[in-house]
Design a protein around this motif. Sequence first.
Motif, PDB file in Angstrom:
ATOM      1  N   LEU A   1       3.733 -21.849  11.849  1.00  0.00           N
ATOM      2  CA  LEU A   1       4.834 -22.357  12.658  1.00  0.00           C
ATOM      3  C   LEU A   1       4.456 -22.371  14.133  1.00  0.00           C
ATOM      4  N   ALA A   2       3.724 -21.355  14.576  1.00  0.00           N
ATOM      5  CA  ALA A   2       3.298 -21.309  15.977  1.00  0.00           C
ATOM      6  C   ALA A   2       2.391 -22.486  16.310  1.00  0.00           C
ATOM      7  N   THR A   3       1.506 -22.852  15.383  1.00  0.00           N
ATOM      8  CA  THR A   3       0.634 -24.013  15.590  1.00  0.00           C
ATOM      9  C   THR A   3       1.461 -25.280  15.717  1.00  0.00           C
ATOM     10  N   ALA A   4       2.426 -25.448  14.808  1.00  0.00           N
ATOM     11  CA  ALA A   4       3.273 -26.643  14.848  1.00  0.00           C
ATOM     12  C   ALA A   4       4.162 -26.669  16.075  1.00  0.00           C
TER      13      ALA A   4
ATOM     14  N   LEU B   1       9.645 -15.252  15.926  1.00  0.00           N
ATOM     15  CA  LEU B   1      10.260 -15.567  14.640  1.00  0.00           C
ATOM     16  C   LEU B   1      11.781 -15.689  14.747  1.00  0.00           C
ATOM     17  N   LEU B   2      12.389 -14.802  15.502  1.00  0.00           N
ATOM     18  CA  LEU B   2      13.842 -14.850  15.635  1.00  0.00           C
ATOM     19  C   LEU B   2      14.291 -16.065  16.443  1.00  0.00           C
ATOM     20  N   THR B   3      13.514 -16.410  17.467  1.00  0.00           N
ATOM     21  CA  THR B   3      13.808 -17.633  18.220  1.00  0.00           C
ATOM     22  C   THR B   3      13.692 -18.844  17.309  1.00  0.00           C
TER      23      THR B   3
ATOM     24  N   ALA C   1      16.467 -21.639  16.088  1.00  0.00           N
ATOM     25  CA  ALA C   1      16.227 -23.053  16.405  1.00  0.00           C
ATOM     26  C   ALA C   1      16.163 -23.918  15.158  1.00  0.00           C
ATOM     27  N   LEU C   2      15.650 -23.368  14.058  1.00  0.00           N
ATOM     28  CA  LEU C   2      15.486 -24.154  12.837  1.00  0.00           C
ATOM     29  C   LEU C   2      16.653 -23.997  11.869  1.00  0.00           C
TER      30      LEU C   2
ATOM     31  N   ASP D   1      21.961 -12.067  14.319  1.00  0.00           N
ATOM     32  CA  ASP D   1      22.249 -12.662  15.627  1.00  0.00           C
ATOM     33  C   ASP D   1      21.627 -14.050  15.759  1.00  0.00           C
ATOM     34  N   ALA D   2      20.524 -14.286  15.021  1.00  0.00           N
ATOM     35  CA  ALA D   2      19.857 -15.585  15.036  1.00  0.00           C
ATOM     36  C   ALA D   2      20.419 -16.519  13.962  1.00  0.00           C
ATOM     37  N   GLY D   3      21.431 -16.049  13.224  1.00  0.00           N
ATOM     38  CA  GLY D   3      22.068 -16.883  12.208  1.00  0.00           C
ATOM     39  C   GLY D   3      21.397 -16.834  10.849  1.00  0.00           C
TER      40      GLY D   3
END
Length: 288
Positions: free
Chosen positions: A53-56, A102-104, A108-109, A143-145
């Motif tokens: 995910l970080a790469t993308a 990961l939480l961000t 976001a996703l 908290d991140a849903g």
Amino acid sequence: MAAADELLATCWTTAGDAAPTRADWRSPVPLRERIEAAAAAGFTGFGVLAVDLATAEREHGLSGVRAMLADNGIVHVELEGLPDWWSSGPARARSDELRRFLLTAAEALGARHVKVTPDTSGARWEPGRWADEFTLLAGQAADAGARLGIEFLPWSNIRTVHDALRLVEEAGHPAGGLVVDVWHVERAGTPPDELAALPLRRIVGVELDDADGEVVGTLFEDTVDRRRYCGEGSFDLAGIITALRAAGWSGPWGVEILSTAHRRLAVREAAARAAATAREVVAAARVR
């Protein structure tokens, strides 16, 4: 498909020639290609490792990744890959940096859940401290849903579904629960009918796969290199699925295939075979 028959392609199912036995876990297949392969196979859920995910994210931004998922009909998102979430010192500092990402990303996703694993170093499980750490992380996921699910591993300090349930119940956070991988259920020697007693509120995810009756090498080597497609091994998948339905689980059904043979296939072929075989066993268990 009925809603209860939805499938989620876990991260390794579409990763191509990548494996957790290697120093570099990253998939050589671009994320867009993996998402499109999963969608073409009929998956409505998609899992991805933090490193991929970080790469993308660097190439597309998290908004771009979310658009890829939406454009391909992916509605269930699973994120994973957070080591040392229970630890302290420098290892915890590195883990916390990854946790923030990961939480961000989960927020976001619109991720369904974040999956974590136990300690495989041989260290003993400290129930009170682990419950506190799990509570903290579950609250941050909420908290991140998203929800937080721990996947028990037979070679770890949380070996069985009962160990994992003890942890999440002691933690007590409503967002926390279990990810039930049938490979780990079978290899831990847990009878399928015991899954029927699991409280539904504690089941965050389910993962389907299969394997031969005999373990070859270590449990870790066997799980990474020798899994089989659903219905092509020795597992009582019909019994496990029936028990989980009795507990109230209605999906999505994760599909996690790791094997040397699976990694050799083109990602579209691999995803299609994983989906087709899983769909067959889920449907067969429904009319059992």
